[in-house]
Design a protein around this motif. Sequence first.
Motif, short mmCIF file in Angstrom:
data_model
loop_
_atom_site.label_atom_id
_atom_site.label_comp_id
_atom_site.label_asym_id
_atom_site.label_seq_id
_atom_site.Cartn_x
_atom_site.Cartn_y
_atom_site.Cartn_z
N ALA A 1 -48.17 -53.97 -3.77
CA ALA A 1 -47.07 -54.88 -3.48
C ALA A 1 -46.89 -55.05 -1.98
CB ALA A 1 -45.77 -54.37 -4.11
N ARG A 2 -47.01 -53.96 -1.25
CA ARG A 2 -46.85 -54.07 0.19
C ARG A 2 -47.92 -54.99 0.78
NH1 ARG A 2 -45.54 -49.01 2.69
NH2 ARG A 2 -47.65 -48.25 2.40
N GLU A 3 -49.13 -54.81 0.29
CA GLU A 3 -50.22 -55.64 0.82
C GLU A 3 -49.93 -57.12 0.56
OE1 GLU A 3 -53.47 -57.91 1.37
OE2 GLU A 3 -53.01 -57.47 -0.72
N VAL A 4 -49.57 -57.45 -0.67
CA VAL A 4 -49.35 -58.85 -1.00
C VAL A 4 -48.10 -59.39 -0.31
CG1 VAL A 4 -49.03 -60.50 -2.86
CG2 VAL A 4 -50.50 -58.53 -3.21
N PHE A 5 -47.03 -58.61 -0.32
CA PHE A 5 -45.79 -59.08 0.29
C PHE A 5 -45.99 -59.37 1.78
CE2 PHE A 5 -42.89 -57.24 -3.13
CZ PHE A 5 -42.45 -58.50 -3.51
N GLU B 1 -50.03 -61.61 -9.11
CA GLU B 1 -50.99 -61.20 -8.09
C GLU B 1 -50.79 -59.73 -7.75
OE1 GLU B 1 -51.00 -63.70 -4.65
OE2 GLU B 1 -52.62 -62.58 -3.67
N VAL B 2 -49.55 -59.29 -7.67
CA VAL B 2 -49.29 -57.88 -7.41
C VAL B 2 -49.85 -57.03 -8.54
CG1 VAL B 2 -47.52 -56.12 -7.11
CG2 VAL B 2 -47.24 -58.36 -6.04
N ALA B 3 -49.60 -57.48 -9.76
CA ALA B 3 -50.11 -56.74 -10.92
C ALA B 3 -51.63 -56.63 -10.86
CB ALA B 3 -49.66 -57.42 -12.21
N ASP B 4 -52.29 -57.74 -10.59
CA ASP B 4 -53.74 -57.74 -10.49
C ASP B 4 -54.20 -56.77 -9.40
OD1 ASP B 4 -53.77 -59.58 -12.47
OD2 ASP B 4 -54.18 -61.31 -11.19
N ALA B 5 -53.56 -56.89 -8.23
CA ALA B 5 -53.95 -56.04 -7.10
C ALA B 5 -53.79 -54.56 -7.45
CB ALA B 5 -53.14 -56.40 -5.86
N ALA B 6 -52.81 -54.27 -8.30
CA ALA B 6 -52.58 -52.87 -8.67
C ALA B 6 -53.41 -52.48 -9.90
CB ALA B 6 -51.09 -52.64 -8.96
N GLY B 7 -54.09 -53.46 -10.49
CA GLY B 7 -54.91 -53.20 -11.66
C GLY B 7 -54.12 -52.85 -12.89
N THR C 1 -49.22 -44.30 -10.92
CA THR C 1 -49.15 -45.75 -11.08
C THR C 1 -48.12 -46.37 -10.14
OG1 THR C 1 -49.76 -45.55 -13.40
CG2 THR C 1 -48.72 -47.59 -12.73
N GLU C 2 -46.99 -45.70 -10.02
CA GLU C 2 -45.93 -46.25 -9.17
C GLU C 2 -46.41 -46.42 -7.73
OE1 GLU C 2 -42.25 -44.33 -9.73
OE2 GLU C 2 -41.25 -45.33 -8.04
N LEU C 3 -47.19 -45.44 -7.25
CA LEU C 3 -47.69 -45.56 -5.88
C LEU C 3 -48.70 -46.69 -5.77
CD1 LEU C 3 -48.02 -42.01 -4.32
CD2 LEU C 3 -46.18 -43.70 -4.26
N ARG C 4 -49.57 -46.82 -6.78
CA ARG C 4 -50.53 -47.92 -6.74
C ARG C 4 -49.80 -49.25 -6.66
NH1 ARG C 4 -53.82 -46.60 -10.88
NH2 ARG C 4 -53.85 -48.73 -11.64
N ILE C 5 -48.71 -49.37 -7.44
CA ILE C 5 -47.93 -50.61 -7.41
C ILE C 5 -47.36 -50.84 -6.02
CG2 ILE C 5 -45.82 -51.70 -8.24
CD1 ILE C 5 -46.32 -50.46 -10.95
N LYS D 1 -48.74 -57.17 -15.97
CA LYS D 1 -47.57 -57.68 -15.27
C LYS D 1 -46.27 -57.06 -15.81
CE LYS D 1 -46.54 -62.09 -15.84
NZ LYS D 1 -45.18 -62.57 -16.20
N ALA D 2 -46.24 -56.82 -17.10
CA ALA D 2 -45.01 -56.26 -17.68
C ALA D 2 -44.73 -54.87 -17.12
CB ALA D 2 -45.13 -56.18 -19.19
N LEU D 3 -45.79 -54.20 -16.72
CA LEU D 3 -45.60 -52.84 -16.19
C LEU D 3 -44.88 -52.88 -14.85
CD1 LEU D 3 -46.24 -50.16 -17.35
CD2 LEU D 3 -48.32 -50.07 -15.99
N LEU D 4 -45.05 -53.96 -14.13
CA LEU D 4 -44.31 -54.12 -12.89
C LEU D 4 -42.82 -54.08 -13.16
CD1 LEU D 4 -45.95 -56.92 -10.73
CD2 LEU D 4 -45.70 -54.52 -10.21
N HIS D 5 -42.41 -54.82 -14.18
CA HIS D 5 -40.99 -54.89 -14.51
C HIS D 5 -40.51 -53.60 -15.18
CE1 HIS D 5 -42.09 -59.16 -14.06
NE2 HIS D 5 -40.89 -59.26 -13.56
N TYR D 6 -41.47 -52.82 -15.65
CA TYR D 6 -41.11 -51.52 -16.22
C TYR D 6 -40.74 -50.55 -15.10
CZ TYR D 6 -41.72 -47.07 -18.72
OH TYR D 6 -41.55 -45.82 -19.25
N TYR D 7 -41.50 -50.60 -14.00
CA TYR D 7 -41.22 -49.69 -12.89
C TYR D 7 -40.16 -50.24 -11.94
CZ TYR D 7 -44.97 -46.43 -13.98
OH TYR D 7 -45.75 -45.47 -14.57
#
Lengths: 202, 202
Positions: free
Chosen positions: A17-21, A33-39, A9-13, A42-48
């Motif tokens: 994130a790189r793509e969107v950034f 948008e990053v969360a969506d792109a990673a499937g 999951t971390e790599l997918r994020i 959103k809370a999981l973003l802040h978890y990692y």
Amino acid sequence: MAPVKEETTELRILEAAREVFTRKGMAGTRMQEVADAAGINKALLHYYFRDKQRLFEGVFKGSAEKQFGCIWDSLQQCDSLFPAIEAFVGAYLERVIEEPGLPLFLANEMSRDPEGLAAFIDRGQGSRARFLKLVEEARARGEIIDIDPRELLVNIMALCAHPFIARPMLAHIHGITEEGFRRMILKRRKTVPEFIIRSIRA
Amino acid sequence: MAPVKEETTELRILEAAREVFTRKGMAGTRMQEVADAAGINKALLHYYFRDKQRLFEGVFKGSAEKQFGCIWDSLQQCDSLFPAIEAFVGAYLERVIEEPGLPLFLANEMSRDPEGLAAFIDRGQGSRARFLKLVEEARARGEIIDIDPRELLVNIMALCAHPFIARPMLAHIHGITEEGFRRMILKRRKTVPEFIIRSIRA
DNA sequence: GGCAATATTAACCATTTGGTTAAAATTCGT
DNA sequence: ACGAATTTTAACCAAATGGTTAATATTGCC
């Protein structure tokens, strides 16, 4: 076992994130948008990655240090100027083509917080000094014309970095594709050192 | 009735907005910050420029388009390649030094929204074509070596733009000041055309 | 199987932000 | 001087956004 592109999951994020950034920039990127792109949620973003700033740094900082470390190191094995230029330009273009958003990212970060990346820049200090010495020596041997070594270095960096920074402009002007851009960069591994050396050869 | 820099509110807004937009980019700019910088109420911003997008375009048309219009126009009066290169580089450096944030700003905005600035780029289309023709002619006359004209143009743009984009890096590395940077840029009005012409002269 | 640790989610929350509104101040023609 | 038009402001508002929480699902270990 075989490191088959472990799809953690971390790599997918990081990938998303790189793509969107790179497409929208730090300020323009939405965590959703990053969360969506990673499937993922959103809370999981802040978890990692605790927050947006850390996610941003997580995406770029690591690869920046790794890539530029290698690029500078490419100088260490050269003992005269012209091969050093060829090695540096080649290493720069080959590495950065794999992560074309890096130069613009670095320019922005340096602009926003000059102190923040000071340590990162100083990392290349040794190789930079070595390059300047190679210029002096070549000059002493009468191989090159009289030129300010620092200005030469600026020009080399310019010729390496600018196509990446101006990529969308080039893409628009020359109606260039992803693959066309790649070919142009790889061609520059030869043409750029030639361009430089023609200019400074005594 | 000397036109003593008429200090109209609209001009104050445009000036403030230009400063903030170039520093923070479209997405990073806050309308409140522009209002503060202009010393006015936020609602007045929407009174003069309906929304953020129009303010952005208003600033852009007055600033970037004018600057680059002049830079490209500097080519029109030249009828051979080498003077054209000198004119272009000189015009670029002299104009952009007055607004050093412009290149990085343009690179970012192009990256964020390629379509948005497409029209702006196309504005230079004519001059670009003219430049390419000058290269062809110079080559036909045997004045320069065989080189891809588009690649030459990329290199010229690189040598012009990069010092501005990498300014904080140069500042850190060379411990350079505001005034030192200015001197370096002005010196490049000579050294950059020389650097280029040495490289391409037959 | 059971249980502790880890991963993931849905629902929330506080703040920020672009934009609006209605009222007040100023300008300007007469 | 006066009234209409223009300029400026304070107070709001709805949507978006970064980030949190508490509950649920999953994994790994005994």
